[in-house]
Design a protein around this motif. Sequence first.
Motif, PDB file in Angstrom:
ATOM      1  N   LYS A 113      54.163  60.028  44.523  1.00 45.23           N
ATOM      2  CA  LYS A 113      52.749  59.748  44.295  1.00 45.23           C
ATOM      3  C   LYS A 113      52.323  58.377  44.822  1.00 45.23           C
ATOM      4  O   LYS A 113      51.144  58.160  45.094  1.00 45.23           O
ATOM      5  N   HIS A 114      53.264  57.442  44.922  1.00 42.33           N
ATOM      6  CA  HIS A 114      52.913  56.130  45.455  1.00 42.33           C
ATOM      7  C   HIS A 114      54.134  55.487  46.089  1.00 42.33           C
ATOM      8  O   HIS A 114      55.278  55.932  45.874  1.00 42.33           O
ATOM      9  N   LEU A 115      53.900  54.431  46.858  1.00 41.73           N
ATOM     10  CA  LEU A 115      54.961  53.695  47.519  1.00 41.73           C
ATOM     11  C   LEU A 115      55.068  52.305  46.908  1.00 41.73           C
ATOM     12  O   LEU A 115      54.090  51.791  46.355  1.00 41.73           O
ATOM     13  N   LEU A 134      50.661  62.092  47.505  1.00 36.31           N
ATOM     14  CA  LEU A 134      50.512  60.682  47.855  1.00 36.31           C
ATOM     15  C   LEU A 134      49.045  60.410  48.176  1.00 36.31           C
ATOM     16  O   LEU A 134      48.488  60.977  49.117  1.00 36.31           O
ATOM     17  N   SER A 135      48.406  59.539  47.382  1.00 38.27           N
ATOM     18  CA  SER A 135      46.968  59.321  47.535  1.00 38.27           C
ATOM     19  C   SER A 135      46.600  57.916  48.009  1.00 38.27           C
ATOM     20  O   SER A 135      45.429  57.656  48.294  1.00 38.27           O
ATOM     21  N   SER A 136      47.563  57.012  48.077  1.00 37.44           N
ATOM     22  CA  SER A 136      47.251  55.650  48.524  1.00 37.44           C
ATOM     23  C   SER A 136      48.463  55.019  49.185  1.00 37.44           C
ATOM     24  O   SER A 136      49.595  55.479  49.003  1.00 37.44           O
ATOM     25  N   LEU A 137      48.215  53.964  49.944  1.00 42.57           N
ATOM     26  CA  LEU A 137      49.270  53.236  50.624  1.00 42.57           C
ATOM     27  C   LEU A 137      49.325  51.806  50.103  1.00 42.57           C
ATOM     28  O   LEU A 137      48.318  51.267  49.656  1.00 42.57           O
ATOM     29  N   PRO A 138      50.497  51.171  50.169  1.00 42.64           N
ATOM     30  CA  PRO A 138      50.556  49.750  49.816  1.00 42.64           C
ATOM     31  C   PRO A 138      49.820  48.930  50.871  1.00 42.64           C
ATOM     32  O   PRO A 138      49.385  49.468  51.903  1.00 42.64           O
ATOM     33  N   ASN A 139      49.690  47.644  50.630  1.00 36.53           N
ATOM     34  CA  ASN A 139      48.944  46.775  51.544  1.00 36.53           C
ATOM     35  C   ASN A 139      49.809  46.412  52.749  1.00 36.53           C
ATOM     36  O   ASN A 139      50.214  45.263  52.938  1.00 36.53           O
ATOM     37  N   LEU A 140      50.047  47.400  53.584  1.00 38.70           N
ATOM     38  CA  LEU A 140      50.867  47.197  54.776  1.00 38.70           C
ATOM     39  C   LEU A 140      50.167  46.240  55.738  1.00 38.70           C
ATOM     40  O   LEU A 140      48.991  46.423  56.070  1.00 38.70           O
ATOM     41  N   ASP A 141      50.910  45.261  56.210  1.00 38.61           N
ATOM     42  CA  ASP A 141      50.355  44.316  57.176  1.00 38.61           C
ATOM     43  C   ASP A 141      50.656  44.753  58.600  1.00 38.61           C
ATOM     44  O   ASP A 141      49.784  44.722  59.464  1.00 38.61           O
ATOM     45  N   VAL A 142      51.893  45.160  58.857  1.00 40.19           N
ATOM     46  CA  VAL A 142      52.257  45.530  60.223  1.00 40.19           C
ATOM     47  C   VAL A 142      53.351  46.594  60.219  1.00 40.19           C
ATOM     48  O   VAL A 142      54.266  46.563  59.404  1.00 40.19           O
ATOM     49  N   VAL A 143      53.198  47.566  61.129  1.00 37.10           N
ATOM     50  CA  VAL A 143      54.237  48.541  61.439  1.00 37.10           C
ATOM     51  C   VAL A 143      54.508  48.386  62.928  1.00 37.10           C
ATOM     52  O   VAL A 143      53.643  48.683  63.757  1.00 37.10           O
ATOM     53  N   HIS A 144      55.692  47.924  63.282  1.00 33.71           N
ATOM     54  CA  HIS A 144      55.971  47.636  64.684  1.00 33.71           C
ATOM     55  C   HIS A 144      56.196  48.885  65.519  1.00 33.71           C
ATOM     56  O   HIS A 144      56.015  48.852  66.740  1.00 33.71           O
ATOM     57  N   GLY A 145      56.578  49.987  64.901  1.00 34.74           N
ATOM     58  CA  GLY A 145      56.789  51.230  65.630  1.00 34.74           C
ATOM     59  C   GLY A 145      55.610  52.171  65.489  1.00 34.74           C
ATOM     60  O   GLY A 145      54.447  51.761  65.531  1.00 34.74           O
ATOM     61  N   LEU A 149      50.946  59.764  59.611  1.00 38.04           N
ATOM     62  CA  LEU A 149      50.472  60.171  58.289  1.00 38.04           C
ATOM     63  C   LEU A 149      49.916  61.585  58.424  1.00 38.04           C
ATOM     64  O   LEU A 149      48.910  61.799  59.107  1.00 38.04           O
ATOM     65  N   ARG A 150      50.575  62.550  57.770  1.00 32.73           N
ATOM     66  CA  ARG A 150      50.204  63.956  57.976  1.00 32.73           C
ATOM     67  C   ARG A 150      50.233  64.709  56.643  1.00 32.73           C
ATOM     68  O   ARG A 150      51.201  64.618  55.889  1.00 32.73           O
ATOM     69  N   ASN A 151      49.149  65.407  56.364  1.00 33.72           N
ATOM     70  CA  ASN A 151      49.068  66.249  55.157  1.00 33.72           C
ATOM     71  C   ASN A 151      49.331  65.443  53.888  1.00 33.72           C
ATOM     72  O   ASN A 151      50.277  65.703  53.133  1.00 33.72           O
ATOM     73  N   THR A 152      48.482  64.459  53.634  1.00 36.56           N
ATOM     74  CA  THR A 152      48.534  63.663  52.417  1.00 36.56           C
ATOM     75  C   THR A 152      47.135  63.608  51.811  1.00 36.56           C
ATOM     76  O   THR A 152      46.179  64.142  52.374  1.00 36.56           O
ATOM     77  N   ARG A 153      47.004  62.896  50.671  1.00 36.32           N
ATOM     78  CA  ARG A 153      45.700  62.707  50.031  1.00 36.32           C
ATOM     79  C   ARG A 153      45.180  61.284  50.227  1.00 36.32           C
ATOM     80  O   ARG A 153      44.243  60.857  49.567  1.00 36.32           O
ATOM     81  N   VAL A 154      45.759  60.557  51.131  1.00 36.11           N
ATOM     82  CA  VAL A 154      45.358  59.168  51.386  1.00 36.11           C
ATOM     83  C   VAL A 154      43.940  59.137  51.955  1.00 36.11           C
ATOM     84  O   VAL A 154      43.626  59.849  52.912  1.00 36.11           O
ATOM     85  N   THR A 155      43.086  58.303  51.365  1.00 37.77           N
ATOM     86  CA  THR A 155      41.677  58.243  51.792  1.00 37.77           C
ATOM     87  C   THR A 155      41.336  57.022  52.636  1.00 37.77           C
ATOM     88  O   THR A 155      40.274  56.977  53.247  1.00 37.77           O
ATOM     89  N   SER A 156      42.220  56.024  52.659  1.00 33.34           N
ATOM     90  CA  SER A 156      41.922  54.824  53.452  1.00 33.34           C
ATOM     91  C   SER A 156      43.216  54.147  53.883  1.00 33.34           C
ATOM     92  O   SER A 156      44.259  54.317  53.254  1.00 33.34           O
ATOM     93  N   ASN A 171      45.157  65.836  59.169  1.00 27.34           N
ATOM     94  CA  ASN A 171      44.874  66.551  57.922  1.00 27.34           C
ATOM     95  C   ASN A 171      45.023  65.640  56.703  1.00 27.34           C
ATOM     96  O   ASN A 171      45.709  65.957  55.734  1.00 27.34           O
ATOM     97  N   THR A 172      44.377  64.522  56.783  1.00 27.49           N
ATOM     98  CA  THR A 172      44.378  63.522  55.711  1.00 27.49           C
ATOM     99  C   THR A 172      42.934  63.064  55.510  1.00 27.49           C
ATOM    100  O   THR A 172      42.230  62.822  56.493  1.00 27.49           O
ATOM    101  N   PRO A 173      42.461  62.941  54.263  1.00 30.90           N
ATOM    102  CA  PRO A 173      41.022  62.745  54.010  1.00 30.90           C
ATOM    103  C   PRO A 173      40.493  61.324  54.198  1.00 30.90           C
ATOM    104  O   PRO A 173      39.715  60.833  53.388  1.00 30.90           O
TER     105      PRO A 173
END
Length: 355
Positions: A113-115, A134-145, A149-156, A171-173
Amino acid sequence: MLTKEDLSRISGVDLKLLDGYREIVELSGKEVDALPGGLNILALSLQNCPSLTELPKDLPVQYLSVMGCPNLKRLPENMELAALYLFGSEIEAIPEKSTCFSILVLIECTHIKHLPACCKAISKDFTIEDCPNLSSLPNLDVVHGEFNLRNTRVTSLPEHLKVGGSLWIYNTPIETLPSHIRVGKDISLSGCKNLKSLPDGLMVNGDLDLSETSIRNLPKGLIIKGDLVLTDSAISSLPEDLIVGGSVVATEDVLYGATINHEVPDNLTERIWEESGYIYANDRLYRIMAKEEKHFKVLASSMDVYFILYGSDNLVEQSILYLVPDENPKSHAFGIGMSQSEACIDLILKTADRL
């Protein structure tokens, strides 16, 4: 419960090497029901272990891969993972101390449900697929690679997210992209039915795919180095200031009468990363530590993540790289020199590659 002798027999790793083993220990089969305590290994791969129900609380692994272990539903709370791969897993949560700074791959993890909040920067790829809770993401600053994000409930997405590779969301809202987002390569938002807008001035250093979205109007000042894909989208017309270096894939009604500017600015990459604190050179992202008259002092991906998580110290100072622009400014190439080796973390990255 397995003994260390059992572990040696199943994995093929010599018993004497299991104390301080720096390679991957691979375990599989019904015989794997519980691991012994007191292990000292860097990486563990568990595949098709239906009898396994838990892992030792003192398991020190930094790199963990789990596939086909339906009765393993929890990970030890004190586990501090640098790389995590979960495939079709029943695991319910990732330990809060796990930064997953090297790589995070979650595929068909229906209970997550969360990271962890400490997951702030990743030196390689971030992949979340078919995780419907999974409906939200942590405050990621950088992903170098790559960022997938596919088939989740993440809105932002995180407001200041920087992605060195491509951004793939399906397929993510999500309803829009953050105004300060920076992406090194392609942006694909295909199948995001709730997508309503994009930030003005968006610059894409590759292709932009908006197929099967609800977006009706392209933003002002949109620049795309590659192709623009608008199939099965709600776009009905193209703005006059649109710049597309490649092709526009759309219906005849959208393209009818449109004059498309194909002159992409030569300095598009520099414009994307301007004032971000990063430089994109030779298809890689580097943190700028200092700008000198003829070169940049920078950190490569692994040490950049270390810097974000732990701040500056002697290890950071010893890992400074030097980016020297090519004599031909139009080539956008850089020579790379290193003051001291990053060998202290090469083992970590190589291990993650093999998991």
